[in-house]
Scaffold this motif. Structure first.
Motif, PDB file in Angstrom:
ATOM      1  N   SER A 158       0.802  -1.222   0.000  1.00  0.00           N
ATOM      2  CA  SER A 158       0.000   0.000   0.000  1.00  0.00           C
ATOM      3  C   SER A 158       0.839   1.278   0.000  1.00  0.00           C
ATOM      4  CB  SER A 158      -0.951   0.007   1.198  1.00  0.00           C
ATOM      5  OG  SER A 158      -0.227  -0.090   2.416  1.00  0.00           O
ATOM      6  N   ASN A 159       1.930   1.271   0.718  1.00  0.00           N
ATOM      7  CA  ASN A 159       2.735   2.495   0.781  1.00  0.00           C
ATOM      8  C   ASN A 159       3.497   2.740  -0.520  1.00  0.00           C
ATOM      9  OD1 ASN A 159       1.938   3.252   3.399  1.00  0.00           O
ATOM     10  ND2 ASN A 159       3.397   1.817   4.298  1.00  0.00           N
ATOM     11  N   LYS A 160       3.886   1.666  -1.194  1.00  0.00           N
ATOM     12  CA  LYS A 160       4.495   1.813  -2.517  1.00  0.00           C
ATOM     13  C   LYS A 160       3.461   2.321  -3.517  1.00  0.00           C
ATOM     14  CE  LYS A 160       7.887  -1.875  -1.778  1.00  0.00           C
ATOM     15  NZ  LYS A 160       8.334  -3.238  -2.196  1.00  0.00           N
ATOM     16  N   VAL A 161       2.251   1.804  -3.408  1.00  0.00           N
ATOM     17  CA  VAL A 161       1.156   2.271  -4.267  1.00  0.00           C
ATOM     18  C   VAL A 161       0.873   3.744  -3.999  1.00  0.00           C
ATOM     19  CG1 VAL A 161      -1.306   2.008  -4.780  1.00  0.00           C
ATOM     20  CG2 VAL A 161       0.124  -0.030  -4.474  1.00  0.00           C
ATOM     21  N   LEU A 162       0.906   4.140  -2.738  1.00  0.00           N
ATOM     22  CA  LEU A 162       0.696   5.542  -2.371  1.00  0.00           C
ATOM     23  C   LEU A 162       1.789   6.422  -2.974  1.00  0.00           C
ATOM     24  CD1 LEU A 162      -0.754   7.748  -0.748  1.00  0.00           C
ATOM     25  CD2 LEU A 162       0.659   7.109   1.221  1.00  0.00           C
ATOM     26  N   PHE A 163       3.023   5.967  -2.924  1.00  0.00           N
ATOM     27  CA  PHE A 163       4.135   6.726  -3.502  1.00  0.00           C
ATOM     28  C   PHE A 163       3.937   6.900  -5.002  1.00  0.00           C
ATOM     29  CE2 PHE A 163       8.408   6.807  -5.458  1.00  0.00           C
ATOM     30  CZ  PHE A 163       8.889   7.984  -4.889  1.00  0.00           C
ATOM     31  N   ALA A 187      -5.227   3.770   0.543  1.00  0.00           N
ATOM     32  CA  ALA A 187      -5.990   4.113   1.743  1.00  0.00           C
ATOM     33  C   ALA A 187      -6.910   2.994   2.195  1.00  0.00           C
ATOM     34  CB  ALA A 187      -6.820   5.372   1.486  1.00  0.00           C
ATOM     35  N   SER A 188      -7.189   2.034   1.309  1.00  0.00           N
ATOM     36  CA  SER A 188      -8.064   0.906   1.652  1.00  0.00           C
ATOM     37  C   SER A 188      -7.359  -0.131   2.515  1.00  0.00           C
ATOM     38  CB  SER A 188      -8.582   0.235   0.369  1.00  0.00           C
ATOM     39  OG  SER A 188      -9.305   1.151  -0.421  1.00  0.00           O
ATOM     40  N   SER A 189      -6.047  -0.018   2.634  1.00  0.00           N
ATOM     41  CA  SER A 189      -5.275  -0.933   3.468  1.00  0.00           C
ATOM     42  C   SER A 189      -5.116  -0.356   4.873  1.00  0.00           C
ATOM     43  CB  SER A 189      -3.899  -1.178   2.850  1.00  0.00           C
ATOM     44  OG  SER A 189      -3.057  -1.873   3.739  1.00  0.00           O
ATOM     45  N   THR A 190      -5.366  -1.178   5.862  1.00  0.00           N
ATOM     46  CA  THR A 190      -5.223  -0.719   7.249  1.00  0.00           C
ATOM     47  C   THR A 190      -3.763  -0.514   7.635  1.00  0.00           C
ATOM     48  OG1 THR A 190      -5.297  -3.025   7.991  1.00  0.00           O
ATOM     49  CG2 THR A 190      -7.375  -1.795   8.005  1.00  0.00           C
ATOM     50  N   SER A 191      -2.844  -0.998   6.804  1.00  0.00           N
ATOM     51  CA  SER A 191      -1.425  -0.846   7.121  1.00  0.00           C
ATOM     52  C   SER A 191      -0.775   0.327   6.403  1.00  0.00           C
ATOM     53  CB  SER A 191      -0.667  -2.140   6.753  1.00  0.00           C
ATOM     54  OG  SER A 191      -0.757  -2.398   5.358  1.00  0.00           O
ATOM     55  N   SER A 192      -1.556   1.072   5.617  1.00  0.00           N
ATOM     56  CA  SER A 192      -0.977   2.180   4.866  1.00  0.00           C
ATOM     57  C   SER A 192      -0.748   3.387   5.777  1.00  0.00           C
ATOM     58  CB  SER A 192      -1.902   2.580   3.711  1.00  0.00           C
ATOM     59  OG  SER A 192      -3.053   3.240   4.209  1.00  0.00           O
ATOM     60  N   ILE A 193       0.103   4.271   5.308  1.00  0.00           N
ATOM     61  CA  ILE A 193       0.366   5.506   6.048  1.00  0.00           C
ATOM     62  C   ILE A 193      -0.917   6.301   6.232  1.00  0.00           C
ATOM     63  CG2 ILE A 193       1.550   7.733   5.927  1.00  0.00           C
ATOM     64  CD1 ILE A 193       3.834   6.330   4.471  1.00  0.00           C
TER      65      ILE A 193
END
Length: 373
Positions: free
Chosen positions: A228-233, A273-279
């Motif tokens: 998720s954080n890579k996707v956010l980046f 944002a749909s992942s509970t582990s994302s920033i």
């Protein structure tokens, strides 16, 4: 779908961003950020496409059917009471009108304001254009899904979505090059390109494609959530590209490819944002949940509130951007809270009760039918 903190944060960001954009004319601060606030609408489109798409696809995937009537009733309880309440205030209390006049009422009742608006002469409640786009989506999307899901799988969903995006790109280019010749360009551009549903489906379709992956390609969806954080980046980088493209907001490149790229970037951010582990999910912003809850009431009322504050107290806060920001924000929150508590929430409760009773009767009838057989 259970509410996720990351999506609530995005919903809160979207509505604050939109209100900051509309607040520019009232002297509120954060201009560099606020001038891009129109992108908050596109974020709302992606969120709506994702959430509604997930709801529709989940129903078909589990039950192998979609109750169209139930879907429309659910949307009506969600949208119409608050919307018609604010519309009635605009009509009955003319001083609440922030613009130069209202379009004919039949356009508000038919959700066709975005197709016929004359912003030079009747731009009050003009921000309802985006609700019109969403209502058209709510009306047509389930019907299309019913037709195609019985004949194929996700491939056709993806193909049709991409086809609609390509058609939208063509239409925007054709309109810009052949139908807009006024200087300044803003009014023609808004009326013919920015507001109409047929040129503004990119965000909704990006959200639908996300929902398609979530429901019908769960393994791929899980890969997105795990990273998720890579996707956010990646989403942040493509959002930066979108902002660069829209430096010339009414130019050909922005008009044709800007909206799809912006929608893809926002879809990546929504997926993260749909992942509970994302920033995004782990970032605790005080008040984000409340702002997200009030988002629809904010959306409906904030421009009228800004107008009334300026009319009756604008001279007292003029010249102090941060005081203006607080006063306008507090006033908008107060009115949105009243609308939510008095209209929006009661009808949401009625919706739950109505649908629960309906489902209870449905299952009871199904049991009787089964026992008779």
């Amino acid at each position: 779908m259970n509410r996720l903190p990351g999506l609530d944060l995005l919903r809160a960001i979207a509505i604050v961003w939109v209100m900051l954009f509309h607040g520019l004319r009232y002297g509120t601060p954060y201009r560099d950020f606020s001038v891009l606030g129109w992108m908050g609408v596109d974020l709302f489109f992606v969120l709506s496409g994702f959430l509604i798409g997930n709801q529709v696809f989940k129903s078909i995937n589990k039950r192998k059917e979609l109750n169209i009537g139930e879907f429309y009733i659910s949307r009506a309880f969600r949208i119409l009471p608050a919307y018609f309440t604010v519309l009635a205030i605009y009509v009955l209390v003319p001083i609440s009108q922030e613009g130069r006049g209202l379009q004919p009422l039949w356009q508000f009742f038919s959700f066709s304001v975005n197709l016929f608006i004359d912003i030079k002469n009747s731009n009050t409640f003009s921000h309802v254009w985006s609700l019109c786009v969403e209502e058209h989506f709510y009306l047509i999307f389930p019907l299309i899904v019913l037709l195609i899901m019985k004949r194929s799988g996700t491939g056709l969903v993806i193909f049709l979505s991409l086809l609609i995006v390509i058609i939208g790109m063509y239409l925007r280019a054709d309109i810009l090059l052949n139908q807009i010749d006024t200087i300044p360009i803003y009014r023609d551009y808004v009326e013919k390109i920015y507001f109409p549903s047929y040129t503004r489906l990119d965000g909704l379709l990006a959200g639908v494609l996300l929902a398609t992956l979530k429901v019908f390609r769960p393994h791929f969806w899980q890969v997105l959530l795990t990273n998720s954080n890579k996707v956010l980046f990646l989403g942040g980088l493509s959002l930066a590209l979108s902002i660069w493209i829209f430096k010339d907001r009414f130019g050909l490149m922005a008009t044709v490819i800007g909206f799809p790229i912006l929608s893809i970037s926002l879809a990546l951010i929504v997926a993260s944002a749909s992942s509970t582990s994302s920033i995004l999910a782990k970032t605790k912003v005080p008040g984000a949940y409340v702002i997200a809850t009030l988002a629809f009431s904010y959306y409906l009322t904030h421009k009228s509130v800004f107008h009334l504050v300026k009319t009756y107290g604008g001279e007292l806060i003029q010249g102090n951007g941060y005081v203006s920001f607080f006063v306008y924000g507090f006033s908008a929150t107060l009115v949105a809270t009243v609308l939510y508590l008095s209209v929006e929430r009661p009808f949401l409760k009625l919706r739950s009760e109505f649908l629960n009773r309906k489902n209870t009767r449905h299952y009871a009838n199904a049991e009787v039918s089964h026992s008779n057989n």
